[in-house]
Design a protein around this motif. Structure first.
Motif, mmCIF file in Angstrom:
data_model
loop_
_atom_site.group_PDB
_atom_site.id
_atom_site.type_symbol
_atom_site.label_atom_id
_atom_site.label_comp_id
_atom_site.label_asym_id
_atom_site.label_seq_id
_atom_site.Cartn_x
_atom_site.Cartn_y
_atom_site.Cartn_z
ATOM 1 N N VAL A 128 0.841 -1.205 0.000
ATOM 2 C CA VAL A 128 0.000 0.000 0.000
ATOM 3 C C VAL A 128 0.872 1.249 0.000
ATOM 4 N N VAL A 129 1.857 1.287 0.875
ATOM 5 C CA VAL A 129 2.726 2.458 0.964
ATOM 6 C C VAL A 129 3.527 2.625 -0.324
ATOM 7 N N ALA A 130 4.044 1.515 -0.853
ATOM 8 C CA ALA A 130 4.821 1.595 -2.097
ATOM 9 C C ALA A 130 3.972 2.168 -3.228
ATOM 10 N N GLY A 131 2.728 1.702 -3.328
ATOM 11 C CA GLY A 131 1.855 2.186 -4.388
ATOM 12 C C GLY A 131 1.493 3.652 -4.222
ATOM 13 N N LEU A 132 1.196 4.042 -2.995
ATOM 14 C CA LEU A 132 0.853 5.443 -2.750
ATOM 15 C C LEU A 132 2.033 6.364 -3.039
ATOM 16 N N LEU A 133 3.214 5.973 -2.593
ATOM 17 C CA LEU A 133 4.393 6.800 -2.857
ATOM 18 C C LEU A 133 4.700 6.873 -4.349
ATOM 19 N N ALA A 155 9.316 20.057 -7.309
ATOM 20 C CA ALA A 155 8.873 19.548 -6.010
ATOM 21 C C ALA A 155 7.697 18.603 -6.216
ATOM 22 N N SER A 156 7.513 17.708 -5.257
ATOM 23 C CA SER A 156 6.386 16.782 -5.323
ATOM 24 C C SER A 156 5.589 16.882 -4.034
ATOM 25 N N ALA A 157 4.497 16.171 -3.993
ATOM 26 C CA ALA A 157 3.644 16.161 -2.805
ATOM 27 C C ALA A 157 4.223 15.195 -1.766
ATOM 28 N N THR A 158 3.518 15.032 -0.661
ATOM 29 C CA THR A 158 3.950 14.137 0.403
ATOM 30 C C THR A 158 2.735 13.439 1.004
ATOM 31 N N LEU A 159 2.966 12.296 1.634
ATOM 32 C CA LEU A 159 1.870 11.596 2.309
ATOM 33 C C LEU A 159 1.451 12.315 3.591
ATOM 34 N N ARG A 160 2.386 12.925 4.230
ATOM 35 C CA ARG A 160 2.129 13.562 5.525
ATOM 36 C C ARG A 160 0.979 14.560 5.438
ATOM 37 N N GLY A 161 0.054 14.460 6.388
ATOM 38 C CA GLY A 161 -1.072 15.376 6.447
ATOM 39 C C GLY A 161 -2.294 14.925 5.678
ATOM 40 N N ARG A 162 -2.177 13.817 4.959
ATOM 41 C CA ARG A 162 -3.337 13.325 4.209
ATOM 42 C C ARG A 162 -4.244 12.495 5.116
ATOM 43 N N LYS A 163 -5.460 12.263 4.628
ATOM 44 C CA LYS A 163 -6.455 11.502 5.387
ATOM 45 C C LYS A 163 -6.824 10.253 4.606
ATOM 46 N N ALA A 164 -6.783 9.111 5.270
ATOM 47 C CA ALA A 164 -7.085 7.837 4.620
ATOM 48 C C ALA A 164 -8.307 7.185 5.247
ATOM 49 N N THR A 179 0.931 1.538 9.569
ATOM 50 C CA THR A 179 2.046 1.930 8.706
ATOM 51 C C THR A 179 1.854 3.337 8.158
ATOM 52 N N LEU A 180 0.637 3.654 7.724
ATOM 53 C CA LEU A 180 0.376 5.001 7.220
ATOM 54 C C LEU A 180 0.521 6.046 8.320
ATOM 55 N N ASP A 181 0.148 5.679 9.535
ATOM 56 C CA ASP A 181 0.289 6.601 10.664
ATOM 57 C C ASP A 181 1.744 7.017 10.850
ATOM 58 N N PHE A 182 2.665 6.087 10.605
ATOM 59 C CA PHE A 182 4.094 6.402 10.700
ATOM 60 C C PHE A 182 4.486 7.483 9.703
ATOM 61 N N PHE A 183 3.794 7.515 8.550
ATOM 62 C CA PHE A 183 4.086 8.511 7.516
ATOM 63 C C PHE A 183 3.280 9.793 7.720
ATOM 64 N N GLY A 184 2.582 9.907 8.834
ATOM 65 C CA GLY A 184 1.857 11.130 9.123
ATOM 66 C C GLY A 184 0.490 11.204 8.482
#
Length: 338
Positions: A128-133, A155-164, A179-184
Motif C-alpha cells: 500500500v505504501v509503495a503504491g501510494l508513494l 517539487a512533489s507532494a507528500t503523504l504527511r497530512g493526508r487523510k485515509a 504503517t500510514l500513521d508512521f508517515f503522518g
C-alpha cells in the motif's frame, strides 16, 4: 490419540521439521512428491503433478485418514465429504477464503475452517505504501525524465497530512493504518458493525459519501461477501474527493471495474493501486491494462519470502490449541463469509 494432520500444499522441509517439533503430539503427514509443484516460494496453488495410479491411491488414503488439513485438498477439493470422512478442521493459507470455501461446499460449519488473517498484513501494508508513494512522489515523472534525459528540478507532494479511509479495519486494515500513521497520514476506518477501533484509527465511521468525500486515500481491505461485492460503484467513486487515490487489496469484485476505468480516464481520481482485478488472471485485452494512472499487481502483494514461516507459526499455535481443546485463532464464519 494423536490427530492425523495432512499437509496439502508445499512447505520447505525445514519448516515441516519446525512444525513437527512444535506439535509433537500430532502425526504430521507430508508427501511433497504428491503435491503440486510451487512456482515460487510461498506458492500454495502450484502446478499439479502427473501422478500414477499408485501415487493417487496413496494420496486418497492420506485424505481418508486426515482429521486436520493444512490447506484445502488440491486433487478433488469439492469431494471432501467423501474423500475425507474424518475431517474436522482445515487451516487455510490465505486471509480471504470465503469464496473458495463456499464454492467447495463448506457452508454449514460441519468442518471448522480457520484463515491466515494477519499473516500477510505487513506485506500488504508495505505494498500500500509503495503504491501510494509511486503516485504521491511522482515516480512516473521521474521515469519519464530519465527516459528523456531531462534534468528538471521541481517539487512533489507528500503523504504527511493526508487523510485515509480504511474500508475494513481488520488485521490487514489495522496494519495498513499503523504503517500510514508512521508517515503522518490520519486514518479512519469502517467495520461491519460500528465499534471503537482505538489507535492508530482516529474514528470508526459509516461507509458512505461523507466518508469517501473526506478522504484523500481510500484503501479497500475488506473481505469479499454478498455485502461487499460491488461496494465501490459509480455512485461511490463519484463521491470520492477529486484527485484522491484508491488502493484495492481486497478482491477485484469489490469494485465496479468499468466505472473505475471511466473515473480514471476522466481524471477524477489521480491514481489506483490494485493488487486484485476481476477476472483473474486478467485477460490481455482487458481495458484495465491500459487505463491511465494504474499500478497493477497480479494478486502477488502478499507473496513474500517469509510467508511460509508466518503460516507455520500460526499453524503450530492453532494445532496445539486444537489438541488442548482451546478456541482456534482466526475462525471462519460461513454465515458472514469471513
Amino acid at each position: 490419540m494423536s490427530p492425523h494432520v495432512l499437509m496439502a500444499s508445499y512447505l520447505e522441509p525445514e519448516l515441516v521439521q519446525r512444525l513437527r517439533a512444535g506439535v509433537p503430539r500430532a502425526e504430521i503427514h507430508y508427501a511433497p512428491e504428491l503435491l503440486p509443484v510451487p512456482g515460487f516460494r510461498s506458492d500454495h496453488r502450484g502446478t499439479p503433478r502427473e501422478l500414477d495410479a499408485g501415487q493417487l491411491g496413496t494420496w486418497h488414503s492420506l485424505l481418508g485418514r486426515a482429521e486436520v488439513m493444512f490447506d484445502f485438498d488440491w486433487w478433488q477439493p469439492e469431494c471432501w465429504r467423501k474423500n475425507s470422512p474424518n475431517l474436522k478442521w482445515v487451516q487455510g493459507t490465505s486471509a480471504g477464503i470465503g469464496a473458495r470455501a463456499a464454492a467447495l461446499g463448506f457452508t454449514d460449519d460441519a468442518v471448522a475452517l480457520t484463515t491466515a488473517a494477519g499473516v500477510h498484513a505487513r506485506a500488504l501494508a508495505e505494498f500500500v505504501v509503495a503504491g501510494l508513494l509511486h503516485f504521491v512522489r511522482d515516480v512516473p515523472g521521474l521515469q519519464r525524465g530519465m527516459a528523456d534525459r531531462d534534468w528538471k528540478t521541481g517539487a512533489s507532494a507528500t503523504l504527511r497530512g493526508r487523510k485515509a479511509l480504511i474500508v475494513g479495519a481488520g488485521s490487514i486494515g489495522r496494519e495498513v493504518a499503523r504503517t500510514l500513521d508512521f508517515f503522518g497520514v490520519d486514518c479512519i476506518g469502517t467495520t461491519r458493525t460500528p465499534r471503537d477501533l482505538g489507535r492508530p484509527f482516529g474514528a470508526c465511521v459509516e461507509f458512505g459519501p461523507a466518508a469517501l468525500g473526506a478522504a484523500d486515500i481510500v484503501v479497500l481491505a475488506c473481505p469479499l461477501t454478498h455485502e461487499t461485492r460491488g461496494l465501490l460503484g459509480a455512485e461511490q467513486l463519484a463521491a470520492m474527493k477529486p484527485g484522491s487515490l484508491l488502493v484495492n487489496i481486497a478482491r477485484g469484485e469489490v469494485v465496479d471495474q468499468r466505472a473505475l476505468i471511466a473515473f480514471l480516464e476522466a481524471g477524477h481520481l489521480s491514481g489506483a493501486v490494485l493488487d486484485v482485478a476481476h477476472p483473474e488472471p486478467l485477460p490481455a485485452g482487458n481495458p484495465l491494462w491500459s487505463a491511465p494512472n494504474v499500478l497493477l499487481s497480479p494478486h502477488t502483494a502478499a507473496n513474500v519470502w517469509t510467508e511460509n514461516e508466518r503460516l507455520v507459526e500460526l499453524f503450530v499455535d492453532n494445532l496445539n490449541r486444537y489438541i488442548d481443546g482451546q478456541p482456534l485463532r482466526n475462525p471462519y464464519d460461513s454465515a458472514r463469509g469471513y
